[in-house]
Design an enzyme around this catalytic site. Structure first.
Site, short mmCIF file in Angstrom:
data_model
loop_
_atom_site.label_atom_id
_atom_site.label_comp_id
_atom_site.label_asym_id
_atom_site.label_seq_id
_atom_site.Cartn_x
_atom_site.Cartn_y
_atom_site.Cartn_z
N SER A 198 44.76 46.07 41.56
CA SER A 198 44.55 45.47 40.24
C SER A 198 44.15 44.01 40.35
O SER A 198 44.97 43.13 40.20
CB SER A 198 45.83 45.61 39.43
OG SER A 198 46.96 45.33 40.22
N CYS A 199 42.89 43.78 40.66
CA CYS A 199 42.39 42.42 40.82
C CYS A 199 42.08 41.77 39.48
O CYS A 199 42.02 42.43 38.45
CB CYS A 199 41.12 42.42 41.66
SG CYS A 199 41.24 43.36 43.18
N ASP A 200 41.86 40.46 39.52
CA ASP A 200 41.41 39.71 38.35
C ASP A 200 40.36 38.71 38.80
O ASP A 200 40.54 38.03 39.81
CB ASP A 200 42.58 38.95 37.71
CG ASP A 200 43.63 39.90 37.13
OD1 ASP A 200 43.47 40.30 35.98
OD2 ASP A 200 44.60 40.23 37.85
#
Length: 420
Positions: free
Chosen positions: A5-7
């Site tokens: 779950s990157c941003d």
């Protein structure tokens, strides 16, 4: 918590200070995966009959590739994030929706990040490179090394000195949104709604054929291609919404240090802990004044809260980044064929960083001294970089070794606390 779950974030004037575009990304992946920071010089490829081997497949080579600096999982060819010598930055995210993910080996989203950087000197040209390759070769394949099968579609945030583009995909279909001012972020969901500046020529017809759009109401990409209620996107408690809130909170005053604070934010979930954690981070300063250099900061280690953001500037004859480069293995092909052999990919900086983690857990006093020294080193680096941008003076001889020297200084801090 969503896996992988990157941003990725971008802030453009007037949201930023000093007429700069600020790019930032956290890469959240399996907690034991090593991410390296590597440099590849520009190259001319005379023999175009030779194919380019990406992570899983071979593709046509191009006559010329640009110099790139990449933060990448050490087992693969592509990258989670990076920049090129022309000030183009790209980060990608895993996304899922109604279009089925293909497990068949094709180009990974991470391969597309590197290819966009190697082949394009503006953000929009990088978008063109990615969508052309997507059409020709498709996307797919396992995005982990060995032990689990995990595939996804990709979204990309692409920035240069003048603008940014959001590119979101569903199989071979895609939509793109141009960002010329303010703030924008992407996370693990489709986020382009009705503002679509470019798109796959058959993207709307395909949605109509599948029954995802009636052809009458205004077309909304995220609503059609995913299961999102796009009216509620900005009111949910997910990381996409939390990231946007953090950007908005600092709007008008965003600096590269602000972006680092956002990447270090744990309450929002942006700085992730646990089985999936933030394994590496990147922040870039892209001045709109082309006489100023772009500056790219990388950690090369997990958890930005206990890592040092080290600067990299493109100049000729860059020193190789040995302390953040992982060992290579002759058994590479076995590894990619899901062999049970899993090599030790820890680079020197990663090894010392992990040893220091034991100190953090076991000795509060030593942990504080070490963190203080890391922040002191970082602040000094920030002052030096700001001085370069304000005074327009670049000491090329020093810059050649800038990132490698910073990595050595960080290792020295860890060593002095581990051994004392």
């Amino acid at each position: 918590m969503e896996p992988f779950s990157c941003d990725t974030f971008v802030a453009l004037p007037p949201a930023t200070v000093d007429n700069r575009i600020i790019f930032g990304k956290n890469s959240d992946r399996l907690c034991d995966e090593v991410q390296e920071v590597v440099y590849f010089p520009a190259a001319v490829h005379d023999n175009l009959g030779e194919h380019l081997k990406c992570t899983y497949i071979e593709i046509d080579q191009v006559p010329e590739t640009y110099a790139v600096v990449l933060s990448r999982p050490a087992w693969l060819w592509g990258a989670e994030m990076g920049a090129n010598e022309h000030g183009v930055c790209i980060g990608n995210e895993a996304v899922w929706g109604r279009e089925e993910v293909c497990d068949e080996e094709a180009l990974l989203g991470m391969d597309l990040v590197r290819l966009g950087l190697e082949r394009a000197d503006t953000a929009e040209k990088a978008l063109n490179v990615i969508v052309d390759l997507l059409e020709k070769y498709g996307q797919g394949g396992n995005c982990t090394e060995g032990r689990m099968l995990f595939s996804y579609h990709n979204s990309f945030l692409i920035a240069d000195r003048n603008e940014a583009w959001i590119l979101e995909t569903a199989g071979k279909y895609w939509a793109a949104e141009k960002v010329q001012e303010g703030v924008r972020n992407i996370s693990n969901q489709l986020s382009i709604t009705t503002k679509i500046d470019r798109e796959h020529p058959d993207m709307r017809n395909y949605a109509k054929r599948k029954g995802w759009w009636d052809g009458k109401k205004e077309f909304d990409f995220a609503a059609a291609y995913s299961y999102l209620d796009t009216a509620k996107m900005m009111t949910s408690s997910g990381r996409y919404c939390e990231g946007y809130k953090l950007l908005k909170k600092h709007k008008g005053n965003i600096t590269f240090e602000t972006m680092m604070e956002i990447l270090r934010d744990k309450p929002s979930g942006i700085n992730m802990e646990g089985e999936f954690l933030t394994t590496a981070s990147m922040v870039s300063i892209l001045p709109q004044d082309s006489s100023l250099p772009c500056i790219h900061f990388f950690t090369g280690t997990p958890d930005p809260e206990r890592s040092v953001f080290k600067p990299f500037i493109f100049v000729p004859h860059i020193s190789q980044l040995l302390d953040t480069s992982s060992p290579t293995f002759e058994l590479e092909d076995l590894v990619k064929k899901k062999s049970h052999f899993k090599p030790d990919r820890r680079h020197p900086l990663y090894q010392k960083h992990q040893q220091a983690l034991e100190v953090v857990h076991n000795n509060e006093e030593k942990a504080k001294i070490m963190l203080d020294n890391m922040r002191k080193l970082e602040k000094e680096l920030f002052r030096e970089m700001e001085s370069i941008l304000q005074n327009k003076h670049l000491d090329v001889e020093k810059i050649v070794n800038l990132f490698p020297q910073c990595a050595k200084d960080e290792i020295q801090i860890y060593q002095s606390n581990v051994s004392s």
